[in-house]
Design a protein around this motif. Structure first.
Motif, short mmCIF file in Angstrom:
data_model
loop_
_atom_site.label_atom_id
_atom_site.label_comp_id
_atom_site.label_asym_id
_atom_site.label_seq_id
_atom_site.Cartn_x
_atom_site.Cartn_y
_atom_site.Cartn_z
N ASN A 1 25.92 9.32 -46.67
CA ASN A 1 26.07 8.15 -47.55
C ASN A 1 24.90 7.87 -48.47
N ASN A 2 23.87 8.72 -48.50
CA ASN A 2 22.72 8.52 -49.37
C ASN A 2 22.30 9.83 -50.02
N ILE A 3 21.94 9.72 -51.28
CA ILE A 3 21.39 10.87 -52.01
C ILE A 3 20.13 10.37 -52.71
N ILE A 4 19.01 11.03 -52.44
CA ILE A 4 17.74 10.69 -53.09
C ILE A 4 17.64 11.56 -54.34
N LEU A 5 17.46 10.92 -55.49
CA LEU A 5 17.36 11.61 -56.77
C LEU A 5 15.96 11.45 -57.33
N LYS A 6 15.48 12.47 -58.04
CA LYS A 6 14.15 12.42 -58.66
C LYS A 6 14.26 12.79 -60.13
N ASP A 7 13.47 12.10 -60.93
CA ASP A 7 13.31 12.43 -62.34
C ASP A 7 11.82 12.27 -62.62
N GLY A 8 11.07 13.36 -62.46
CA GLY A 8 9.61 13.27 -62.56
C GLY A 8 9.09 12.45 -61.41
N SER A 9 8.37 11.37 -61.72
CA SER A 9 7.83 10.51 -60.68
C SER A 9 8.80 9.40 -60.28
N LYS A 10 9.91 9.27 -61.00
CA LYS A 10 10.90 8.23 -60.75
C LYS A 10 11.84 8.66 -59.62
N THR A 11 12.09 7.76 -58.67
CA THR A 11 13.00 8.01 -57.55
C THR A 11 14.16 7.04 -57.61
N TYR A 12 15.36 7.55 -57.40
CA TYR A 12 16.58 6.74 -57.33
C TYR A 12 17.23 6.98 -55.97
N ILE A 13 17.81 5.95 -55.40
CA ILE A 13 18.58 6.09 -54.17
C ILE A 13 20.03 5.78 -54.50
N LEU A 14 20.88 6.79 -54.35
CA LEU A 14 22.31 6.64 -54.61
C LEU A 14 23.00 6.47 -53.26
N PHE A 15 23.63 5.33 -53.06
CA PHE A 15 24.36 5.04 -51.83
C PHE A 15 25.84 5.01 -52.15
N TYR A 16 26.65 5.54 -51.26
CA TYR A 16 28.09 5.48 -51.45
C TYR A 16 28.80 5.24 -50.11
N ASN A 17 29.90 4.52 -50.20
CA ASN A 17 30.79 4.31 -49.05
C ASN A 17 32.14 4.85 -49.49
N GLN A 18 32.46 6.05 -49.03
CA GLN A 18 33.67 6.72 -49.48
C GLN A 18 34.95 6.02 -49.03
N VAL B 1 29.87 2.11 -54.50
CA VAL B 1 28.70 2.92 -54.87
C VAL B 1 27.62 2.03 -55.46
N LYS B 2 26.36 2.33 -55.15
CA LYS B 2 25.25 1.64 -55.81
C LYS B 2 24.08 2.59 -55.95
N ILE B 3 23.24 2.30 -56.93
CA ILE B 3 22.02 3.07 -57.14
C ILE B 3 20.88 2.08 -57.30
N THR B 4 19.75 2.37 -56.67
CA THR B 4 18.60 1.46 -56.68
C THR B 4 17.35 2.23 -57.06
N SER B 5 16.46 1.55 -57.81
CA SER B 5 15.18 2.14 -58.18
C SER B 5 14.18 1.05 -58.52
N GLN B 6 12.92 1.41 -58.51
CA GLN B 6 11.85 0.54 -59.00
C GLN B 6 11.68 0.84 -60.48
N SER B 7 11.52 -0.19 -61.28
CA SER B 7 11.43 0.00 -62.73
C SER B 7 10.39 -0.93 -63.32
N SER C 1 29.90 7.46 -62.81
CA SER C 1 30.52 8.78 -62.81
C SER C 1 31.02 9.19 -61.43
N VAL C 2 30.60 8.47 -60.38
CA VAL C 2 30.91 8.86 -59.01
C VAL C 2 32.42 8.75 -58.75
N THR C 3 32.97 9.85 -58.23
CA THR C 3 34.36 9.86 -57.78
C THR C 3 34.38 10.34 -56.33
N MET C 4 35.20 9.68 -55.53
CA MET C 4 35.34 10.05 -54.13
C MET C 4 36.28 11.24 -54.01
N LYS C 5 35.99 12.14 -53.08
CA LYS C 5 36.86 13.31 -52.87
C LYS C 5 37.99 12.97 -51.93
#
Length: 168
Positions: A70-87, A140-146, A164-168
């Motif tokens: 239920n969680n995917i940690i994403l990185k863009d350089g030094s930026k971190t995003y936490i993508l949470f989903y409940n299918q 679905v939600k995504i969280t980051s420090q900005s 863009s998130v679609t459940m399978k």
């Protein structure tokens, strides 16, 4: 004495100009709201990543760093995003929003609804120039420090991903 007065006046002018050039928190919150609203009302980006539960779009430069249930940690350089989903939650669900609202009080709380889809934007100012931003759609939600001056640009990226998130 004159040189000190001139230096003080010059320093005061520079500080005044720099503070006038930076966007205020309120202005950036409005711009972030507009970015989320635009993404919410637009057509979602086509997925270019997937795991066993969901398919989702990642903009150029954003990579999957780590996955867990239920969680995917994403990185863009030094930026971190936490993508949470409940299918188990659909696009109209408010469960993730309600659970997130119970965690803390937010300075900005915006809701978006369109054609049986529910979305939200939450911003909590954590310090003078930093904010916690959460953008959600259904289960679905995504969280980051900005940084305050990057709220709107981060909101645009985060919105592209979450919408863009679609459940399978």
């Amino acid at each position: 004495m004159r040189n000190i007065s001139k230096a003080a006046l010059l320093l005061f002018t520079v500080v005044l100009l720099l503070s006038a050039c930076s966007a205020s928190l309120k202005e950036e919150q409005i711009a972030a709201k507009d970015a989320v609203n635009e993404a919410f009302k637009g057509t979602p980006k086509e997925a270019n990543n997937k795991n066993e539960d969901i398919a989702f779009y990642l903009p150029f430069g954003v990579e999957v760093k780590e996955t867990s249930p239920n969680n995917i940690i994403l990185k863009d350089g030094s930026k971190t995003y936490i993508l949470f989903y409940n299918q188990h939650e659909g696009p109209e669900s408010k469960v993730v929003y309600e659970a997130t609202m119970k965690q803390k009080k937010y300075d900005l709380n915006e809701i978006f609804e369109k054609d049986q889809h529910f979305g939200f934007l939450l911003i909590k100012n954590t310090d003078k120039n930093m904010n916690e931003m959460t953008i959600g759609a259904g289960g679905v939600k995504i969280t980051s420090q900005s940084k305050t001056k990057q709220l709107s640009s981060d909101a645009a990226i985060m919105s592209e991903i979450v919408h863009s998130v679609t459940m399978k």
